[in-house]
Design a protein around this motif. Structure first.
Motif, PDB file in Angstrom:
ATOM      1  N   CYS A  99       1.284  -2.671  -9.830  1.00  0.00           N
ATOM      2  CA  CYS A  99       1.334  -1.583  -9.116  1.00  0.00           C
ATOM      3  C   CYS A  99       2.082  -0.335  -9.981  1.00  0.00           C
ATOM      4  CB  CYS A  99       1.809  -1.947  -7.610  1.00  0.00           C
ATOM      5  SG  CYS A  99       1.952  -0.335  -6.680  1.00  0.00           S
ATOM      6  N   ILE A 100       3.223  -0.836 -10.564  1.00  0.00           N
ATOM      7  CA  ILE A 100       3.952  -0.061 -11.111  1.00  0.00           C
ATOM      8  C   ILE A 100       3.396   0.482 -12.694  1.00  0.00           C
ATOM      9  CG2 ILE A 100       6.109   0.528 -12.588  1.00  0.00           C
ATOM     10  CD1 ILE A 100       7.638  -1.618 -10.663  1.00  0.00           C
ATOM     11  N   SER A 101       2.805  -0.291 -13.129  1.00  0.00           N
ATOM     12  CA  SER A 101       2.058  -0.081 -14.372  1.00  0.00           C
ATOM     13  C   SER A 101       0.613   0.609 -14.246  1.00  0.00           C
ATOM     14  CB  SER A 101       1.482  -1.536 -15.076  1.00  0.00           C
ATOM     15  OG  SER A 101       2.494  -2.020 -15.395  1.00  0.00           O
ATOM     16  N   ASP A 143       0.754  -1.002  -0.032  1.00  0.00           N
ATOM     17  CA  ASP A 143      -0.071   0.113  -0.005  1.00  0.00           C
ATOM     18  C   ASP A 143       0.935   1.330  -0.035  1.00  0.00           C
ATOM     19  OD1 ASP A 143      -2.329  -1.401   0.085  1.00  0.00           O
ATOM     20  OD2 ASP A 143      -2.378  -1.649   2.185  1.00  0.00           O
ATOM     21  N   GLU A 144       1.755   1.217   0.830  1.00  0.00           N
ATOM     22  CA  GLU A 144       2.864   2.468   0.693  1.00  0.00           C
ATOM     23  C   GLU A 144       3.486   2.542  -0.690  1.00  0.00           C
ATOM     24  OE1 GLU A 144       3.944   2.270   5.510  1.00  0.00           O
ATOM     25  OE2 GLU A 144       5.393   1.197   4.248  1.00  0.00           O
ATOM     26  N   LEU A 145       3.834   1.424  -1.205  1.00  0.00           N
ATOM     27  CA  LEU A 145       4.537   1.536  -2.428  1.00  0.00           C
ATOM     28  C   LEU A 145       3.585   2.093  -3.631  1.00  0.00           C
ATOM     29  CD1 LEU A 145       6.927   0.548  -4.459  1.00  0.00           C
ATOM     30  CD2 LEU A 145       5.667  -1.369  -4.699  1.00  0.00           C
ATOM     31  N   ARG A 146       2.334   1.799  -3.293  1.00  0.00           N
ATOM     32  CA  ARG A 146       1.262   2.345  -4.370  1.00  0.00           C
ATOM     33  C   ARG A 146       1.270   3.742  -4.107  1.00  0.00           C
ATOM     34  NH1 ARG A 146      -2.205  -0.855  -2.815  1.00  0.00           N
ATOM     35  NH2 ARG A 146      -1.874  -2.486  -4.511  1.00  0.00           N
ATOM     36  N   GLU A 147       1.336   4.379  -2.881  1.00  0.00           N
ATOM     37  CA  GLU A 147       1.086   5.772  -2.388  1.00  0.00           C
ATOM     38  C   GLU A 147       2.309   6.512  -2.862  1.00  0.00           C
ATOM     39  OE1 GLU A 147       0.397   6.464   1.560  1.00  0.00           O
ATOM     40  OE2 GLU A 147      -1.563   4.923   1.494  1.00  0.00           O
ATOM     41  N   ARG A 148       3.584   5.727  -2.602  1.00  0.00           N
ATOM     42  CA  ARG A 148       4.747   6.395  -3.055  1.00  0.00           C
ATOM     43  C   ARG A 148       4.958   6.586  -4.646  1.00  0.00           C
ATOM     44  NH1 ARG A 148       8.952   5.962   0.828  1.00  0.00           N
ATOM     45  NH2 ARG A 148      10.338   6.848  -0.547  1.00  0.00           N
TER      46      ARG A 148
END
Lengths: 137, 139
Positions: free
Chosen positions: B122-124, B82-87
């Motif tokens: 997530c990256i895409s 979730d944090e990765l998505r936000e960042r």
């Protein structure tokens, strides 16, 4: 006074065109049906929250639980063989026709699936990774 | 002999009574076998894998997501999905040029596709171009 007897007309349901209608429906289903190419290939698709609906493509690469590579249901011995076959298929294709669906079992390790992704990209394909929507907790 | 017997003409007819039954059976077959399934996934933007390209991209400050075991790190800092998505959403990659949209993805060879797929998705979803880092042979 004599009453005239009403003539009874026989009631029949016209079924002459029923066959035609049924065959038209059959033709419709035959044209619209998209037979699964990966029948018999065992794999559990991965799940992620960030997936959306994607368009179908005529090209599909799959990796089953045992790591066997398939292109449209045809088994390949390795990524190199897949690359040359895909390259020949994609030669005259442009735009969205270059999309290649990538279906892989969730437990396959990176060292096994990474060469396949590389092969698709090197052959000129655009990877569309297929999975399932992960339910929000 | 005055045989004046006329040959009786037989009426020939193709029996079509069961035609509709056959056709409807075919329809039922197609209805049952047709799968109206929508494919879920994402379109990845993967560079062609040229080593030179990867090296020039790495010289710039390119965010690197690493997968080690079950842990996710972004630029060597431990992070949840979730944090990765936000960042990554905070980087506003969609507004940037192709070279600036690259997110390097580094993962061990033993990482399974499930974990890899989640990070790639997530990256895409934030408009990133995935740069896959591969270990060179012999190192």
């Amino acid at each position: 006074m004599k009453r005239r007897k009403k003539q009874r007309t026989p009631i029949t349901v016209p079924t002459a065109s029923m066959g035609d209608i049924a065959f038209l429906l059959t033709i419709f289903f035959m044209v619209c049906s998209n037979f699964a190419k990966e029948n018999g290939i065992l794999f559990t698709p991965p799940k992620a929250m960030d997936v959306a609906t994607v368009a179908d493509s005529s090209l599909s690469v799959a990796m089953d639980v045992d790591g066997v590579i398939y292109l449209n249901g045809q088994a390949f011995s390795g990524a190199d063989e897949l690359e040359s076959s895909l390259e020949a298929t994609l030669k005259d294709k442009t735009g969205d026709d270059r999309n290649v669906l990538f279906k892989c079992d969730e437990m396959i390790e990176k060292r096994a699936f990474s060469p396949v992704l590389d092969a698709i990209v090197k052959a000129g394909g655009v990877v569309i990774a297929i999975g399932e929507k992960k339910p929000v907790k | 002999m005055g045989l004046d017997r006329r040959k009786k003409k037989r009426e020939t007819e193709v029996p079509t009574d069961s035609l509709s039954d056959v056709a409807f059976l075919l329809i039922i077959f197609f209805i049952l076998t047709t799968s109206i399934q929508r494919l879920a996934g994402f379109k990845t933007e993967l560079p062609s894998g040229e080593k030179t390209q990867a090296k020039t991209q790495q010289t710039e400050k390119t965010p690197t997501v690493a997968l080690n075991g079950g842990a996710i790190t972004l630029d060597d800092k431990g992070i949840t999905m979730d944090e990765l998505r936000e960042r990554l959403a905070g980087l506003k990659l969609e507004t940037k040029s192709n070279n600036e949209r690259v997110i390097l993805l580094d993962a061990e060879g033993s990482i399974n596709y499930q974990q890899y797929f989640e990070v790639m998705a997530c990256i895409s979803s934030v408009g990133g171009v995935i740069g896959i880092l591969t270990e060179e042979e012999g190192k």
